[in-house]
Design a protein around this motif. Structure first.
Motif, PDB file in Angstrom:
ATOM      1  N   LEU A  30      -3.810  -5.749  11.413  1.00  0.00           N
ATOM      2  CA  LEU A  30      -4.667  -4.894  12.239  1.00  0.00           C
ATOM      3  C   LEU A  30      -4.941  -5.541  13.598  1.00  0.00           C
ATOM      4  O   LEU A  30      -4.746  -4.930  14.653  1.00  0.00           O
ATOM      5  CB  LEU A  30      -5.971  -4.615  11.482  1.00  0.00           C
ATOM      6  CG  LEU A  30      -7.061  -3.848  12.236  1.00  0.00           C
ATOM      7  CD1 LEU A  30      -7.497  -2.605  11.466  1.00  0.00           C
ATOM      8  CD2 LEU A  30      -8.269  -4.719  12.492  1.00  0.00           C
ATOM      9  N   THR A  90       6.397  -2.864   6.866  1.00  0.00           N
ATOM     10  CA  THR A  90       7.109  -4.000   7.462  1.00  0.00           C
ATOM     11  C   THR A  90       6.840  -5.334   6.777  1.00  0.00           C
ATOM     12  O   THR A  90       7.476  -6.329   7.098  1.00  0.00           O
ATOM     13  CB  THR A  90       6.757  -4.128   8.960  1.00  0.00           C
ATOM     14  OG1 THR A  90       5.329  -4.049   9.081  1.00  0.00           O
ATOM     15  CG2 THR A  90       7.395  -3.034   9.788  1.00  0.00           C
ATOM     16  N   GLY A 136       0.021  -9.537   5.165  1.00  0.00           N
ATOM     17  CA  GLY A 136      -1.405  -9.817   5.288  1.00  0.00           C
ATOM     18  C   GLY A 136      -2.107  -9.011   4.213  1.00  0.00           C
ATOM     19  O   GLY A 136      -2.204  -9.406   3.062  1.00  0.00           O
ATOM     20  N   VAL A 174     -11.504   0.793   6.816  1.00  0.00           N
ATOM     21  CA  VAL A 174     -11.267   0.819   5.362  1.00  0.00           C
ATOM     22  C   VAL A 174     -11.210  -0.631   4.884  1.00  0.00           C
ATOM     23  O   VAL A 174     -10.459  -1.440   5.443  1.00  0.00           O
ATOM     24  CB  VAL A 174      -9.966   1.583   5.010  1.00  0.00           C
ATOM     25  CG1 VAL A 174      -9.586   1.397   3.557  1.00  0.00           C
ATOM     26  CG2 VAL A 174     -10.138   3.074   5.299  1.00  0.00           C
ATOM     27  N   TRP A 177       0.825  -1.216   0.000  1.00  0.00           N
ATOM     28  CA  TRP A 177       0.000   0.000   0.000  1.00  0.00           C
ATOM     29  C   TRP A 177       0.857   1.263   0.000  1.00  0.00           C
ATOM     30  O   TRP A 177       0.609   2.193  -0.768  1.00  0.00           O
ATOM     31  CB  TRP A 177      -0.937  -0.036   1.221  1.00  0.00           C
ATOM     32  CG  TRP A 177      -1.711   1.223   1.375  1.00  0.00           C
ATOM     33  CD1 TRP A 177      -2.812   1.606   0.651  1.00  0.00           C
ATOM     34  CD2 TRP A 177      -1.435   2.295   2.289  1.00  0.00           C
ATOM     35  NE1 TRP A 177      -3.224   2.847   1.063  1.00  0.00           N
ATOM     36  CE2 TRP A 177      -2.409   3.289   2.067  1.00  0.00           C
ATOM     37  CE3 TRP A 177      -0.468   2.496   3.273  1.00  0.00           C
ATOM     38  CZ2 TRP A 177      -2.434   4.465   2.802  1.00  0.00           C
ATOM     39  CZ3 TRP A 177      -0.491   3.676   4.005  1.00  0.00           C
ATOM     40  CH2 TRP A 177      -1.472   4.643   3.757  1.00  0.00           C
TER      41      TRP A 177
END
Ligand SMILES: Cc1cc2nc3c(=O)[nH]c(=O)nc-3n(C[C@H](O)[C@H](O)[C@H](O)COP(=O)(O)OP(=O)(O)OC[C@H]3O[C@@H](n4cnc5c(N)ncnc54)[C@H](O)[C@@H]3O)c2cc1C
Length: 456
Positions: free
Chosen positions: A135, A74, A66, A127, A28
């Protein structure tokens, strides 16, 4: 050298120069343009076990991807094997246990879509493309935290691959030390191949708060939000954010390039009752609104409301701090900091902290910060040529707000991977985490994360 690993995989091994390598190594935050030694695209848990054993035997570091959303990047690193879970995205609801099992590549959108078929929810984030794995392992804060706590508070059990390649179950009964550590301790203790999360009935429709204020009223809005928080019911959780509106078609002209402060939230009680509207009313009167679209929406619609606002395919610098209290001194320092901004693409978020998420004792799980009023996050997206300027501003914003923080703690899901910040954030839990790390990962094999160093 990789032939042996390739032969063991159900999924794919992608080496530099092979098809898909450049696509797969994108995460991202495009500021992290890294070249992994290999990418293992997992199709089954056994692929991750094979990758860990191979990497360990050949002394190659690993990273775990993930949803690839961490601002600190990371999940990828030069020369490491990236264990990529983005094709393991199944969610299975168990209505007898009131839990859902999520594979490690599940996004929040995948999770909500499946659990809402049964009118169930777990508190997650806001989101849809965010990965549930990263998360949940470092917290997880969304519109249900006041009522049900953080995502990490709702991990019932997990399957985890240790640094030795053992694939074990972790729960209150099995490896309770690891169960404590993974609820906030991030990717330090092993690779989670499935999570079992607690479910609660809610939806499909919910009462959502959706109000826009003028930024010129920011002081009043923040001050009144803090006042509301002192007696806020658990049923109401909300995020606030300030950003500059685009001058784009579809946006009313008076709002073009205007800095606004938006509040988005949820009433988690019964949506068709008057109590809900009464409970959220103060949030609609923090100042004179520019617009107010508060009303009943589908839970999944609320969860995707900010998908388009989240920057995509851009470099981002971000930081975060847990704030003691949004009093006048804090607000003045914050507004002065925003004034110094070198770019219009600054998103400042204020996520309130109250209710269940704050009532869980600090030592009950690895996630230690249970006494903040707000989580403050700064994010700026930038073109690469402005990197230094923007990063310097982010550092200065962090320093300016540090005196108002809770013991110099940050949200590890929204800050650079830094030893001092990590230690300060775990606070009194750090030593216990370091000892568990020593027991399960004495060589610090899982180190591309907000790292907890093994120590007795
Ligand atoms: C647009 C956007 C919106 C966001 N909104 C929210 C929000 O509303 N609430 C909130 O709380 N946070 C939010 N975040 C922050 C988010 O929680 C973190 O970015 C989180 O790390 C994302 O998880 P991921 O799996 O996508 O990350 P990745 O980058 O894939 O992973 C991050 C780290 O998590 C660990 N990890 C990931 N998977 C595993 C696994 N299977 N086993 C062990 N370790 C693992 C690894 O250490 C990895 O380096 C948001 C981030 C973005 C970019």
């Amino acid at each position: 050298m990789y032939e042996q690993l390739k032969a063991e995989l159900t999924g794919r091994l992608i080496l530099p120069g092979e098809d898909g390598y450049d696509d797969r190594r994108k995460i991202w935050n495009t500021a992290f343009d890294k070249l992994p030694a290999a990418i293992v695209v997992c199709k089954a848990d056994t692929d991750a076990v094979a990758a860990v054993k191979f990497a360990k035997a050949n002394d190659i570091p690993v990273t775990i991807r993930g949803g690839g959303h961490n601002v600190a990047g990371t999940s990828i690193c030069d020369g490491a094997i990236m264990i990529d879970f983005s094709e393991m995205r199944k969610v299975t609801v168990d209505l007898e246990r009131n839990t859902a099992i999520a594979e490690p590549g599940v996004t929040l959108g995948d999770y909500d879509t499946e659990t809402q078929k049964y009118g169930m929810v777990t508190p997650t984030g806001t989101v849809t493309e965010t990965g549930i794995a990263g998360l949940a392992l470092s917290g997880g804060t969304g519109y249900l935290r006041g009522k049900f706590g953080l995502t990490s508070d709702n991990i019932v059990s997990a399957r985890l691959i240790t640094a030795d390649g053992d694939h074990i179950k972790v729960s209150a009964q099995e490896h309770p030390d690891l169960y404590w550590a993974i609820r906030g301790g991030g990717g330090n203790f092993g690779i989670v191949t499935s999570f079992e999360f607690q479910l609660y009935p809610l939806g499909p429709e919910v009462l959502s708060v959706d109000v826009m204020y003028d930024y010129k009223d920011a002081k009043q809005v923040l001050r009144n939000a803090q006042a509301f928080l002192r007696n806020a019911p658990d049923d109401v959780s909300f995020n606030m954010m300030t950003f500059q509106m685009a001058a784009a078609p579809g946006i009313p002209e008076p709002l073009h390039n205007k800095r606004v402060i938006v509040i988005a939230g949820l009433y988690a009680g019964e949506s068709d009752k008057d109590e809900g509207y009464q409970a959220i009313q103060p949030l609609r009167e923090l100042a004179e609104p520019l617009s107010d679209n508060t009303g009943i929406v589908r839970f999944t619609e609320l969860q995707s409301r900010f998908d388009l606002a989240a920057p995509n395919n851009v470099a981002v610098a971000g930081t975060s701090l847990f704030i003691k209290e949004m009093n006048d001194e804090t607000i003045d320092a914050l507004l002065a900091t925003i004034e110094q901004l070198p770019s219009p693409s600054l998103l400042v978020q204020f996520w309130e902290c109250h209710g269940k998420m704050n009532r869980i004792p600090s030592a009950a799980t690895a996630f230690a910060v249970r006494d903040a009023s707000f989580l403050l996050c700064f994010d700026v997206d930038y073109p690469m040529e402005e990197e230094q300027k923007i990063k310097a501003w982010i550092e200065s914003a962090y320093e300016a707000m540090l005196p108002f923080s809770v013991r110099k703690t940050s949200y590890l899901n929204a800050v650079k991977a830094d030893r001092q910040i990590t230690k300060a954030t775990y606070g009194d839990n750090y030593e216990r985490l370091a000892a568990i790390k020593l027991k399960y990962d004495p060589t610090n094999f899982f180190r591309h994360n907000h790292n907890i160093e093994p120590q007795a």
